[in-house]
Motif scaffolding. Structure first.
Motif, PDB file in Angstrom:
ATOM      1  N   GLU A   3       0.817  -1.204   0.000  1.00 57.16           N
ATOM      2  CA  GLU A   3       0.000   0.000   0.000  1.00 57.16           C
ATOM      3  C   GLU A   3       0.859   1.266   0.000  1.00 57.16           C
ATOM      4  OE1 GLU A   3      -1.872   1.074   3.823  1.00 57.16           O
ATOM      5  OE2 GLU A   3      -0.963  -0.779   4.517  1.00 57.16           O
ATOM      6  N   ARG A   4       0.261   2.319  -0.507  1.00 52.32           N
ATOM      7  CA  ARG A   4       0.931   3.621  -0.446  1.00 52.32           C
ATOM      8  C   ARG A   4       0.607   4.265   0.895  1.00 52.32           C
ATOM      9  NH1 ARG A   4       2.740   6.177  -5.011  1.00 52.32           N
ATOM     10  NH2 ARG A   4       1.932   8.190  -4.354  1.00 52.32           N
ATOM     11  N   ILE A   5       1.600   4.796   1.537  1.00 51.97           N
ATOM     12  CA  ILE A   5       1.431   5.432   2.834  1.00 51.97           C
ATOM     13  C   ILE A   5       1.165   6.912   2.604  1.00 51.97           C
ATOM     14  CG2 ILE A   5       2.584   5.978   5.008  1.00 51.97           C
ATOM     15  CD1 ILE A   5       4.230   3.361   4.550  1.00 51.97           C
ATOM     16  N   GLU A  50       8.608   7.771  13.254  1.00 49.26           N
ATOM     17  CA  GLU A  50       9.663   6.757  13.321  1.00 49.26           C
ATOM     18  C   GLU A  50       9.092   5.427  13.818  1.00 49.26           C
ATOM     19  OE1 GLU A  50      13.693   9.387  14.045  1.00 49.26           O
ATOM     20  OE2 GLU A  50      12.511   8.821  15.800  1.00 49.26           O
ATOM     21  N   GLU A  51       8.255   5.492  14.835  1.00 48.16           N
ATOM     22  CA  GLU A  51       7.677   4.271  15.389  1.00 48.16           C
ATOM     23  C   GLU A  51       6.703   3.619  14.412  1.00 48.16           C
ATOM     24  OE1 GLU A  51       4.569   3.041  18.876  1.00 48.16           O
ATOM     25  OE2 GLU A  51       6.003   4.633  19.331  1.00 48.16           O
ATOM     26  N   LYS A  52       5.815   4.393  13.822  1.00 46.86           N
ATOM     27  CA  LYS A  52       4.777   3.840  12.935  1.00 46.86           C
ATOM     28  C   LYS A  52       5.368   3.259  11.653  1.00 46.86           C
ATOM     29  CE  LYS A  52       1.156   4.975  15.372  1.00 46.86           C
ATOM     30  NZ  LYS A  52       0.320   4.041  16.053  1.00 46.86           N
ATOM     31  N   ILE A  53       6.401   3.905  11.130  1.00 45.45           N
ATOM     32  CA  ILE A  53       6.962   3.470   9.845  1.00 45.45           C
ATOM     33  C   ILE A  53       8.174   2.559  10.041  1.00 45.45           C
ATOM     34  CG2 ILE A  53       8.029   4.289   7.689  1.00 45.45           C
ATOM     35  CD1 ILE A  53       6.155   6.685   7.875  1.00 45.45           C
ATOM     36  N   GLY A  54       8.772   2.607  11.220  1.00 51.49           N
ATOM     37  CA  GLY A  54       9.923   1.753  11.483  1.00 51.49           C
ATOM     38  C   GLY A  54      11.195   2.281  10.851  1.00 51.49           C
ATOM     39  N   ASP A  73       9.529  13.086   1.736  1.00 54.08           N
ATOM     40  CA  ASP A  73      10.705  12.771   0.926  1.00 54.08           C
ATOM     41  C   ASP A  73      11.816  12.153   1.771  1.00 54.08           C
ATOM     42  OD1 ASP A  73       9.316  13.792  -1.220  1.00 54.08           O
ATOM     43  OD2 ASP A  73      10.443  15.679  -1.300  1.00 54.08           O
ATOM     44  N   THR A  74      11.997  12.662   2.978  1.00 52.19           N
ATOM     45  CA  THR A  74      13.034  12.127   3.869  1.00 52.19           C
ATOM     46  C   THR A  74      12.706  10.696   4.270  1.00 52.19           C
ATOM     47  OG1 THR A  74      13.558  14.332   4.719  1.00 52.19           O
ATOM     48  CG2 THR A  74      14.202  12.459   6.085  1.00 52.19           C
ATOM     49  N   ILE A  75      11.464  10.460   4.668  1.00 50.44           N
ATOM     50  CA  ILE A  75      11.058   9.110   5.060  1.00 50.44           C
ATOM     51  C   ILE A  75      11.161   8.154   3.873  1.00 50.44           C
ATOM     52  CG2 ILE A  75       9.117   7.701   5.841  1.00 50.44           C
ATOM     53  CD1 ILE A  75       8.196  10.156   7.466  1.00 50.44           C
ATOM     54  N   ALA A  76      10.748   8.611   2.694  1.00 46.85           N
ATOM     55  CA  ALA A  76      10.816   7.764   1.491  1.00 46.85           C
ATOM     56  C   ALA A  76      12.256   7.384   1.171  1.00 46.85           C
ATOM     57  CB  ALA A  76      10.171   8.475   0.313  1.00 46.85           C
ATOM     58  N   ARG A  77      13.174   8.330   1.334  1.00 42.05           N
ATOM     59  CA  ARG A  77      14.585   8.064   1.063  1.00 42.05           C
ATOM     60  C   ARG A  77      15.146   7.050   2.060  1.00 42.05           C
ATOM     61  NH1 ARG A  77      15.709  12.927   0.855  1.00 42.05           N
ATOM     62  NH2 ARG A  77      16.622  13.298   2.881  1.00 42.05           N
ATOM     63  N   LEU A  78      14.668   7.115   3.309  1.00 46.58           N
ATOM     64  CA  LEU A  78      15.156   6.216   4.348  1.00 46.58           C
ATOM     65  C   LEU A  78      14.441   4.863   4.354  1.00 46.58           C
ATOM     66  CD1 LEU A  78      15.421   8.866   7.196  1.00 46.58           C
ATOM     67  CD2 LEU A  78      17.325   7.852   5.917  1.00 46.58           C
ATOM     68  N   ASP A  81      11.803   0.630   0.566  1.00 55.89           N
ATOM     69  CA  ASP A  81      10.936  -0.521   0.332  1.00 55.89           C
ATOM     70  C   ASP A  81       9.444  -0.175   0.466  1.00 55.89           C
ATOM     71  OD1 ASP A  81      11.500  -0.054   3.060  1.00 55.89           O
ATOM     72  OD2 ASP A  81      10.768  -2.041   3.590  1.00 55.89           O
ATOM     73  N   LYS A  82       9.133   1.072   0.815  1.00 54.69           N
ATOM     74  CA  LYS A  82       7.740   1.484   0.994  1.00 54.69           C
ATOM     75  C   LYS A  82       7.393   2.583  -0.008  1.00 54.69           C
ATOM     76  CE  LYS A  82       7.560   0.368   5.895  1.00 54.69           C
ATOM     77  NZ  LYS A  82       8.802   0.334   6.588  1.00 54.69           N
TER      78      LYS A  82
END
Length: 86
Positions: A3-5, A50-54, A73-78, A81-82
């Motif tokens: 799924e897309r977050i 951080e907790e919800k996305i791991g 963008d920061t979360i996507a880069r880190l 796989d999501k």
């Protein structure tokens, strides 16, 4: 794939949970500094993501996050796989 977050919806949920703040008009280009949240609330919001996305967002990345889109963008880069929407 999976799924897309939806980072905007997650941000709204996080803002409500950590700062009891409703953000119905939140957009991807909304500057986080204009939301009226103090620095403690913003740090709690980041910890919530951080907790919800791991994922762990390094401090040097935090200083670059100005808008909801920057956060996405920061979360996507880190988390390559999501998939993220915002």
């Amino acid at each position: 794939m999976g799924e897309r977050i939806d980072v905007i919806e997650m941000f709204k949920q996080a803002a409500f949970e950590v700062d009891n703040r409703r953000l119905p008009d939140l957009k991807a280009d909304t500057p986080i500094a204009t939301l009226g949240m103090d620095s403690v609330a913003v740090m709690e919001l980041v910890a919530w993501f951080e907790e919800k996305i791991g994922v762990r967002i390094p401090d040097e990345e935090l200083s670059k996050i100005r808008t909801v889109r920057d956060l996405r963008d920061t979360i996507a880069r880190l988390s390559p796989d999501k998939q993220f929407a915002a």
